[in-house]
Design a protein around this motif. Sequence first.
Motif, PDB file in Angstrom:
ATOM      1  N   UNK A  58       3.355  -0.999   4.068  1.00  0.00           N
ATOM      2  CA  UNK A  58       2.800   0.321   3.784  1.00  0.00           C
ATOM      3  C   UNK A  58       3.961   1.307   3.695  1.00  0.00           C
ATOM      4  N   UNK A  59       3.936   2.154   2.660  1.00  0.00           N
ATOM      5  CA  UNK A  59       4.935   3.222   2.526  1.00  0.00           C
ATOM      6  C   UNK A  59       4.185   4.537   2.357  1.00  0.00           C
ATOM      7  N   UNK A  60       4.537   5.531   3.182  1.00  0.00           N
ATOM      8  CA  UNK A  60       3.836   6.816   3.184  1.00  0.00           C
ATOM      9  C   UNK A  60       4.850   7.951   3.232  1.00  0.00           C
ATOM     10  N   UNK A  61       4.332   9.200   3.277  1.00  0.00           N
ATOM     11  CA  UNK A  61       5.185  10.393   3.304  1.00  0.00           C
ATOM     12  C   UNK A  61       4.517  11.445   4.195  1.00  0.00           C
ATOM     13  N   UNK A  62       4.488  12.702   3.728  1.00  0.00           N
ATOM     14  CA  UNK A  62       3.686  13.797   4.284  1.00  0.00           C
ATOM     15  C   UNK A  62       4.272  14.498   5.504  1.00  0.00           C
ATOM     16  N   UNK A  63       4.856  13.800   6.449  1.00  0.00           N
ATOM     17  CA  UNK A  63       5.305  14.432   7.696  1.00  0.00           C
ATOM     18  C   UNK A  63       6.638  15.176   7.530  1.00  0.00           C
ATOM     19  N   UNK A  64       7.340  14.924   6.419  1.00  0.00           N
ATOM     20  CA  UNK A  64       8.662  15.491   6.113  1.00  0.00           C
ATOM     21  C   UNK A  64       9.781  14.834   6.921  1.00  0.00           C
TER      22      UNK A  64
ATOM     23  N   UNK B 207       0.844  -1.194   0.000  1.00  0.00           N
ATOM     24  CA  UNK B 207       0.000   0.000   0.000  1.00  0.00           C
ATOM     25  C   UNK B 207       0.880   1.245   0.000  1.00  0.00           C
ATOM     26  N   UNK B 208       0.619   2.147  -0.954  1.00  0.00           N
ATOM     27  CA  UNK B 208       1.362   3.396  -1.079  1.00  0.00           C
ATOM     28  C   UNK B 208       0.378   4.559  -1.024  1.00  0.00           C
ATOM     29  N   UNK B 209       0.682   5.560  -0.206  1.00  0.00           N
ATOM     30  CA  UNK B 209      -0.177   6.744  -0.134  1.00  0.00           C
ATOM     31  C   UNK B 209       0.620   7.902   0.451  1.00  0.00           C
TER      32      UNK B 209
END
Length: 377
Positions: free
Chosen positions: A282-288, A229-231
């Motif tokens: 799961x791989x995510x981003x957003x928080x820097x 899952x990537x988002x």
Amino acid sequence: MRTWRLVRVVTLLLLAVSYCEFFHYYMVLLLCTWPSVSSVQGFQSHPLRAMFIGDTHILGSNAHWFDKLRREWMMTRSFQASMLIHSPDVVFVLGDLMDYGTESSSTEFEYHVQRFKRMFSTPFTTRTEIIVGNHDIGFHHMINDKRYERFKEAFSAPSVRLISVKDVIFVMVNSMALHGDGCSFCKEAEDALKNIKWQLKCSKGKLDQEKVAEICEKLDIMNYSRPILLQHFPLYRTSDSNCSTPDAAPLEEIDIPFRIKTDCLSKESTDLLFELLNPRLVVSAHTHHGCYRLHDNGIPEYTVASYNWRNKHNPTFFLAELTDQDFIINRCSLPDEHTVFTLYAIFAILLVIVIIIPPKKQKPNLGKSFTPSNKDH
């Protein structure tokens, strides 16, 4: 002497710029190598090699020109050096491509799209997949059809999609469409996720024959493996307090509580994704900032830090080797902005020394002198 001093100054300036702005990127990126994975289900000689980056935040026209030049030069050089050194099979960009995507007119948006594609161009052997972020189209309450459609068309990035690369299945999701309030694009995303659930079940082949005939004949069947899952948003968590990776948030930020549906997904949306997809990663981003956590159900989640010096002075990205059963991830460092400043400071000190201290004078060689004899004749 004056000419020789000028030559030394120009030479030192060229050395400083060429190293700090070109060669230093290769020196740093050569330190990171691909991890090695072996499949538990048998030998696979060529696992999928994937690169993950996030939060590039290319700047808009209202940014200061030097800030824009400095940050974007760093990202371009880093990415192109990685393409040459690492040559991934696929690059995933996990949202927030632009810093001012929500404020851009159609003309400016297209201009930024072309800039992004030039900066992060890949060789024809490397596939690129884009996921939308809140700076690209806005948070949930800011999204309109125009912003959503233009990003979708520019990057072939619908809210939800499933792809399979070398039998590794990825599901990419628009985090802002998981608000759970029944909005039009939220409903579209949830319907797509339910279809993917059935597609995965049909590919797995563990349904009774009547349901297989009724549902699965209309779906694309693939070699089944638990999806990745990537988002853009991380899944539900209260803060970054349990993140202990080297690129985690600084101490003054790490305990700040997350705002649900703004800093991370809600608990309900997180549970829905787990229920529908049963991902293995799961791989995510957003928080820097970087993070690794293991959810209560045993599913690991990696959060990739921002790729931009404007958000983090020591950016990182991921290199991963993946098979249909296994995965292994390396966290790789980009050049640290503080290190680059230090290098320039060292070169500046050397430059001052070169300017102040004159070249050593050489004594002229006049040969042997002749002394006339004092003898009387």
